[in-house]
Scaffold this motif. Sequence first.
Motif, PDB file in Angstrom:
ATOM      1  N   ALA A  24       5.751   5.316  27.214  1.00 18.70           N
ATOM      2  CA  ALA A  24       6.381   6.224  28.103  1.00 18.70           C
ATOM      3  C   ALA A  24       6.805   7.702  27.287  1.00 18.70           C
ATOM      4  O   ALA A  24       6.574   8.661  27.839  1.00 18.70           O
ATOM      5  N   ARG A  25       7.158   7.235  26.080  1.00 24.03           N
ATOM      6  CA  ARG A  25       7.683   8.631  25.218  1.00 24.03           C
ATOM      7  C   ARG A  25       6.336   9.268  24.974  1.00 24.03           C
ATOM      8  O   ARG A  25       6.357  10.626  24.944  1.00 24.03           O
ATOM      9  N   ALA A  26       5.367   8.602  24.724  1.00 22.73           N
ATOM     10  CA  ALA A  26       4.110   9.260  24.474  1.00 22.73           C
ATOM     11  C   ALA A  26       3.679  10.161  25.518  1.00 22.73           C
ATOM     12  O   ALA A  26       3.108  11.356  25.549  1.00 22.73           O
ATOM     13  N   ALA A  27       3.630   9.364  26.633  1.00 25.35           N
ATOM     14  CA  ALA A  27       3.036   9.984  28.155  1.00 25.35           C
ATOM     15  C   ALA A  27       3.909  11.403  28.308  1.00 25.35           C
ATOM     16  O   ALA A  27       3.416  12.160  28.767  1.00 25.35           O
ATOM     17  N   ALA A  28       5.165  11.249  28.096  1.00 26.94           N
ATOM     18  CA  ALA A  28       6.010  12.316  28.337  1.00 26.94           C
ATOM     19  C   ALA A  28       5.743  13.412  27.349  1.00 26.94           C
ATOM     20  O   ALA A  28       5.816  14.671  27.772  1.00 26.94           O
ATOM     21  N   ALA A  29       5.275  13.154  26.057  1.00 27.73           N
ATOM     22  CA  ALA A  29       5.100  14.228  25.131  1.00 27.73           C
ATOM     23  C   ALA A  29       3.855  14.877  25.355  1.00 27.73           C
ATOM     24  O   ALA A  29       3.642  16.075  25.241  1.00 27.73           O
ATOM     25  N   LEU A  30       2.750  14.208  25.993  1.00 31.00           N
ATOM     26  CA  LEU A  30       1.597  14.585  26.242  1.00 31.00           C
ATOM     27  C   LEU A  30       1.796  15.679  27.460  1.00 31.00           C
ATOM     28  O   LEU A  30       0.824  16.337  27.777  1.00 31.00           O
ATOM     29  N   GLY A  31       2.408  15.560  28.384  1.00 26.78           N
ATOM     30  CA  GLY A  31       2.606  16.399  29.420  1.00 26.78           C
ATOM     31  C   GLY A  31       2.433  17.924  29.329  1.00 26.78           C
ATOM     32  O   GLY A  31       1.677  18.494  30.265  1.00 26.78           O
ATOM     33  N   PRO A  32       3.234  18.444  28.412  1.00 23.94           N
ATOM     34  CA  PRO A  32       2.742  19.778  28.327  1.00 23.94           C
ATOM     35  C   PRO A  32       1.448  20.191  27.774  1.00 23.94           C
ATOM     36  O   PRO A  32       0.720  21.171  28.311  1.00 23.94           O
ATOM     37  N   VAL A  33       0.644  19.346  26.947  1.00 24.32           N
ATOM     38  CA  VAL A  33      -0.692  19.544  26.716  1.00 24.32           C
ATOM     39  C   VAL A  33      -1.482  19.518  27.979  1.00 24.32           C
ATOM     40  O   VAL A  33      -2.374  20.309  28.104  1.00 24.32           O
ATOM     41  N   LEU A  34      -1.230  18.582  28.714  1.00 26.98           N
ATOM     42  CA  LEU A  34      -1.980  18.217  29.959  1.00 26.98           C
ATOM     43  C   LEU A  34      -1.755  19.463  30.916  1.00 26.98           C
ATOM     44  O   LEU A  34      -2.846  19.692  31.634  1.00 26.98           O
ATOM     45  N   ILE A  35      -0.636  20.240  31.200  1.00 26.74           N
ATOM     46  CA  ILE A  35      -0.414  21.107  31.759  1.00 26.74           C
ATOM     47  C   ILE A  35      -1.045  22.373  31.319  1.00 26.74           C
ATOM     48  O   ILE A  35      -1.652  23.243  32.082  1.00 26.74           O
ATOM     49  N   SER A  36      -1.098  22.408  30.303  1.00 31.05           N
ATOM     50  CA  SER A  36      -2.044  23.765  29.550  1.00 31.05           C
ATOM     51  C   SER A  36      -3.438  23.689  29.599  1.00 31.05           C
ATOM     52  O   SER A  36      -3.987  24.514  30.036  1.00 31.05           O
ATOM     53  N   LEU A  37      -4.087  22.411  29.925  1.00 31.01           N
ATOM     54  CA  LEU A  37      -5.430  22.167  30.063  1.00 31.01           C
ATOM     55  C   LEU A  37      -5.664  22.149  31.473  1.00 31.01           C
ATOM     56  O   LEU A  37      -6.739  21.812  31.975  1.00 31.01           O
ATOM     57  N   GLN A  38      -4.526  22.088  32.457  1.00 31.39           N
ATOM     58  CA  GLN A  38      -4.683  21.989  33.899  1.00 31.39           C
ATOM     59  C   GLN A  38      -5.331  20.661  34.199  1.00 31.39           C
ATOM     60  O   GLN A  38      -6.056  20.564  35.318  1.00 31.39           O
ATOM     61  N   LEU A  39      -4.785  19.497  33.605  1.00 26.77           N
ATOM     62  CA  LEU A  39      -5.262  18.376  33.773  1.00 26.77           C
ATOM     63  C   LEU A  39      -4.101  17.740  34.871  1.00 26.77           C
ATOM     64  O   LEU A  39      -3.020  18.082  34.602  1.00 26.77           O
ATOM     65  N   SER A  40      -4.490  17.133  36.055  1.00 31.72           N
ATOM     66  CA  SER A  40      -3.244  16.596  36.982  1.00 31.72           C
ATOM     67  C   SER A  40      -3.292  15.338  36.889  1.00 31.72           C
ATOM     68  O   SER A  40      -4.249  14.345  37.068  1.00 31.72           O
ATOM     69  N   VAL A  41      -1.983  14.839  36.466  1.00 30.11           N
ATOM     70  CA  VAL A  41      -1.673  13.364  36.289  1.00 30.11           C
ATOM     71  C   VAL A  41      -1.505  12.914  37.971  1.00 30.11           C
ATOM     72  O   VAL A  41      -0.461  13.480  38.356  1.00 30.11           O
ATOM     73  N   VAL A  42      -2.044  11.841  38.086  1.00 29.74           N
ATOM     74  CA  VAL A  42      -2.105  11.327  39.529  1.00 29.74           C
ATOM     75  C   VAL A  42      -1.387   9.970  39.230  1.00 29.74           C
ATOM     76  O   VAL A  42      -1.254   9.229  40.355  1.00 29.74           O
ATOM     77  N   GLY A  43      -1.279   9.248  38.005  1.00 29.87           N
ATOM     78  CA  GLY A  43      -1.028   8.063  38.043  1.00 29.87           C
ATOM     79  C   GLY A  43      -0.361   7.680  36.571  1.00 29.87           C
ATOM     80  O   GLY A  43      -1.135   8.376  35.846  1.00 29.87           O
ATOM     81  N   PHE A  44       0.443   6.733  36.531  1.00 29.49           N
ATOM     82  CA  PHE A  44       1.027   6.420  35.529  1.00 29.49           C
ATOM     83  C   PHE A  44       1.078   4.867  35.221  1.00 29.49           C
ATOM     84  O   PHE A  44       1.810   4.250  36.171  1.00 29.49           O
ATOM     85  N   VAL A  45       0.559   4.032  34.200  1.00 28.27           N
ATOM     86  CA  VAL A  45       0.720   2.794  34.140  1.00 28.27           C
ATOM     87  C   VAL A  45       1.334   2.524  32.763  1.00 28.27           C
ATOM     88  O   VAL A  45       0.561   2.584  31.762  1.00 28.27           O
ATOM     89  N   PRO A  46       2.798   2.131  32.527  1.00 31.22           N
ATOM     90  CA  PRO A  46       3.196   1.811  31.298  1.00 31.22           C
ATOM     91  C   PRO A  46       2.951   0.379  31.280  1.00 31.22           C
ATOM     92  O   PRO A  46       3.233  -0.512  31.958  1.00 31.22           O
ATOM     93  N   ILE A  47       2.607   0.090  29.723  1.00 33.50           N
ATOM     94  CA  ILE A  47       2.416  -1.385  29.487  1.00 33.50           C
ATOM     95  C   ILE A  47       3.496  -1.697  28.348  1.00 33.50           C
ATOM     96  O   ILE A  47       3.216  -1.280  27.092  1.00 33.50           O
ATOM     97  N   PRO A  48       4.355  -2.371  28.541  1.00 32.72           N
ATOM     98  CA  PRO A  48       5.417  -2.654  27.491  1.00 32.72           C
ATOM     99  C   PRO A  48       5.012  -3.981  26.646  1.00 32.72           C
ATOM    100  O   PRO A  48       4.177  -4.840  27.050  1.00 32.72           O
ATOM    101  N   LEU A  49       5.102  -4.211  25.551  1.00 32.68           N
ATOM    102  CA  LEU A  49       5.048  -4.981  24.666  1.00 32.68           C
ATOM    103  C   LEU A  49       3.711  -5.594  24.740  1.00 32.68           C
ATOM    104  O   LEU A  49       3.263  -6.391  24.885  1.00 32.68           O
ATOM    105  N   ILE A  50       2.652  -4.675  24.241  1.00 27.90           N
ATOM    106  CA  ILE A  50       1.421  -4.615  24.448  1.00 27.90           C
ATOM    107  C   ILE A  50       0.854  -5.937  23.725  1.00 27.90           C
ATOM    108  O   ILE A  50       0.123  -6.906  24.328  1.00 27.90           O
ATOM    109  N   ASP A  51       1.394  -6.483  22.656  1.00 28.73           N
ATOM    110  CA  ASP A  51       0.979  -7.646  21.928  1.00 28.73           C
ATOM    111  C   ASP A  51       0.843  -8.837  22.741  1.00 28.73           C
ATOM    112  O   ASP A  51       0.238  -9.919  22.529  1.00 28.73           O
ATOM    113  N   GLN A  52       1.757  -8.806  23.600  1.00 24.65           N
ATOM    114  CA  GLN A  52       1.993 -10.197  24.592  1.00 24.65           C
ATOM    115  C   GLN A  52       0.797 -10.220  25.751  1.00 24.65           C
ATOM    116  O   GLN A  52       0.627 -11.270  26.308  1.00 24.65           O
TER     117      GLN A  52
END
Length: 189
Positions: A124-152
Amino acid sequence: MTGRPLVQVLIASTRPNRAGEPTARWVAEQAAAGGAFDVEVVDLAEIDLPMLAEPGHPSERNYQMPSTRAFSEVIDRAEAYVFVMPEYNHSYNAALKNALDHLFWEWRGKPVILVSYGGVAAGARAAAALGPVLISLQLSVVGFVPIPLIDQHLHLHDGRRLFRPTEPIEHSLAKALDALHRAVQPRTV
């Protein structure tokens, strides 16, 4: 051509034995299963972009490097994206930032789903940090799928690593893909 929108599932991680590859394969299978999209996996490890070294600004779209021209052609053909991205040190990874920085017009105005993964924070922190970059590129986030504890969620089967989602992850991706489908449909008045 099938007439369906092309969605590219971009594997952001370039590390050996990365969780992003089996996760992206699962995402691509789910996106294709509904029949609403043509799906293509774009693996940044295979694209192998050098660190941005173009002499001009990406908005000029006057690429000098063959690697940038080839990458531009790949990204330009999609109508939407799913970024399957890790969280490294509370942010997104350098390979994804480098890929985004290489282009401008190819990304502009297109919808994207962020599938992030990591530890407890699920990327989630990576997605939040990416937000300003996506705004600058005018990409529109329409969905977010966070996956915790990926190794499991990663399991070996016949020598191949597979991603096994939980029901909430499956539901989250299904909702995000529905939103992506709506975002690429022509608007009627």
